[in-house]
Design a protein around this motif. Structure first.
Motif, PDB file in Angstrom:
ATOM      1  N   ARG A 165       0.843  -1.193   0.000  1.00 52.92           N
ATOM      2  CA  ARG A 165       0.000   0.000   0.000  1.00 52.92           C
ATOM      3  C   ARG A 165       0.876   1.239   0.000  1.00 52.92           C
ATOM      4  N   ARG A 166       0.595   2.138  -0.939  1.00 56.27           N
ATOM      5  CA  ARG A 166       1.312   3.397  -1.033  1.00 56.27           C
ATOM      6  C   ARG A 166       0.320   4.521  -0.775  1.00 56.27           C
ATOM      7  N   PHE A 167       0.802   5.616  -0.251  1.00 56.00           N
ATOM      8  CA  PHE A 167      -0.113   6.664   0.196  1.00 56.00           C
ATOM      9  C   PHE A 167       0.301   8.038  -0.322  1.00 56.00           C
ATOM     10  N   THR A 192      -0.855  12.043   0.774  1.00 62.51           N
ATOM     11  CA  THR A 192      -1.605  12.797   1.775  1.00 62.51           C
ATOM     12  C   THR A 192      -1.867  14.219   1.304  1.00 62.51           C
ATOM     13  N   GLN A 225       4.047  11.932  -7.830  1.00 61.62           N
ATOM     14  CA  GLN A 225       4.073  10.513  -7.482  1.00 61.62           C
ATOM     15  C   GLN A 225       4.506   9.713  -8.710  1.00 61.62           C
ATOM     16  N   THR A 227      -5.666  11.088   3.698  1.00 60.58           N
ATOM     17  CA  THR A 227      -4.613  10.230   3.175  1.00 60.58           C
ATOM     18  C   THR A 227      -5.252   9.155   2.309  1.00 60.58           C
ATOM     19  N   TYR A 228      -4.762   9.018   1.085  1.00 57.73           N
ATOM     20  CA  TYR A 228      -5.341   8.088   0.118  1.00 57.73           C
ATOM     21  C   TYR A 228      -4.286   7.064  -0.300  1.00 57.73           C
ATOM     22  N   ASP A 229      -4.701   5.802  -0.387  1.00 58.13           N
ATOM     23  CA  ASP A 229      -3.769   4.789  -0.856  1.00 58.13           C
ATOM     24  C   ASP A 229      -3.923   4.588  -2.359  1.00 58.13           C
ATOM     25  N   PHE A 230      -2.855   4.133  -2.970  1.00 58.21           N
ATOM     26  CA  PHE A 230      -2.897   3.865  -4.404  1.00 58.21           C
ATOM     27  C   PHE A 230      -1.946   2.722  -4.722  1.00 58.21           C
ATOM     28  N   GLU A 231      -2.100   2.161  -5.899  1.00 53.90           N
ATOM     29  CA  GLU A 231      -1.254   1.064  -6.341  1.00 53.90           C
ATOM     30  C   GLU A 231      -0.303   1.540  -7.425  1.00 53.90           C
ATOM     31  N   VAL A 240      -6.917   8.433  -8.901  1.00 47.38           N
ATOM     32  CA  VAL A 240      -6.644   8.882  -7.532  1.00 47.38           C
ATOM     33  C   VAL A 240      -7.365  10.204  -7.256  1.00 47.38           C
TER      34      VAL A 240
END
Length: 324
Positions: free
Chosen positions: A107-109, A111, A128, A147-151, A159
């Motif tokens: 999991r990558r974030f 913010t 990013q 804070t949002y996670d992304f792949e 996103v």
């Protein structure tokens, strides 16, 4: 002789079977060839066979065909998940499959702090490197700070859409719970005023009081005179980096609340949930004025005379600190 031959044949078969079983189980549960922790990406729609081949190419398993065969036997029918996974050094094929089936994706974030303007959200998302594609600067106030996670490999547009959807849902939820004391006539007005509250105070405990003060000024037709609304047309919400000039205070535009009565034409930043809540449920107060008090907060006043006294205290404090 025949009995002895049969016995030897049975023993040989058992030995062969045990050897085959040892080979089958050992090749599944013994450690793998990875010398150090590695990241492994499973594309959307990838098959077990294609993943097996990719694992061999990247050195995570010794044999694609061996991994594929054993995964079919021992995999318990589970499907491999798409995403980015962290494979530990020496992971056995069994452990590798467990990771890929268990959904233990990396999991990558990213913010977005409260009060970050859209131009800076844009720069943060574009920065990013593991995201793909390009985006335009989102409309001001359309992003919910969080804070949002992304792949890895996900699109920047996807996103941003999550950030905007979160704001839409939050604003709709809070609007339904609004107090009759709110001055906002529409959700958009609530968003605009919340953006000013967000930029005017860094103290969470002050938000409802600041919202109450500005609500009073709006009801009475008094100019809001909020410094951040002067800065927004100049920097799009980024820090000004200097003192505001007199010409900028007097500038006439759709945002400067020193030269207009009422709300600016749009938000001046992306307000957080708490600032929206404050505007929709403001504190009951007779305050009409505020000035910094030197502690990170503000001194509030209901009369101009009281406010002028607070301003004098603030200037005296700044002079003592050598600000000017």
């Amino acid at each position: 002789m025949m009995r002895r031959g049969c016995l030897l044949g049975i023993i040989a078969a058992i030995v062969l079977a045990l050897g085959s079983l040892t080979w089958l189980l050992g090749g599944w549960y013994w450690g793998g060839p990875l010398e150090k922790d590695a990241s492994f990406l499973v594309p959307d729609g990838a098959s077990l066979k294609s993943v097996s081949e990719k694992l061999e190419r990247e050195g995570a398993v010794s044999s694609a065909s061996g991994f594929y065969m054993r995964a079919r036997i021992f995999g318990a029918g589970g499907s491999i998940k798409a995403g980015e996974f962290s494979l530990p050094a020496g992971a056995s094929p069994s452990r590798v499959l467990s990771i890929l089936q268990g959904g233990e994706a990396v999991r990558r974030f990213v913010t977005v702090p409260e009060g970050m303007p859209s131009i800076m959200v844009y720069e943060r998302v574009m920065g990013q490197s593991l995201l793909t594609g390009s985006v335009a600067v989102p409309p001001e106030g359309s992003i919910l700070p969080d804070t949002y996670d992304f792949e890895r490999g996900e699109s920047r547009q996807a996103v941003l859409l999550r950030m905007q959807t979160a704001m839409q849902r939050t604003l709709a939820e809070l609007w339904e719970k609004r107090s009759p004391d709110t001055v906002a006539k529409t959700p958009q007005e609530a968003l605009i005023l919340a953006s000013i509250v967000e930029k005017e105070t860094g103290k969470p405990s002050e938000r409802r009081l600041v919202a109450g003060l500005y609500s009073n000024r709006l009801r009475q037709g008094i100019m809001l005179q909020a410094d951040p609304t002067i800065i927004y047309p100049i920097t799009k919400g980024k820090p000004l980096g200097r003192r505001i000039r007199q010409s900028e205070i007097q500038a006439i535009n759709d945002y400067n609340t020193y030269s207009m009565v009422g709300l600016p034409k749009g938000p001046i930043t992306n307000p957080g949930r708490e600032s929206i809540e404050a505007v929709l449920n403001p504190a009951k107060t007779d305050a009409l004025y505020m000035v910094a008090d030197g502690t990170g907060g503000h001194a509030f006043a209901s009369t101009l005379a009281e406010h002028n006294a607070n301003v004098e205290k603030w200037y005296t404090l700044r002079k003592a600190r050598g600000d000017f």
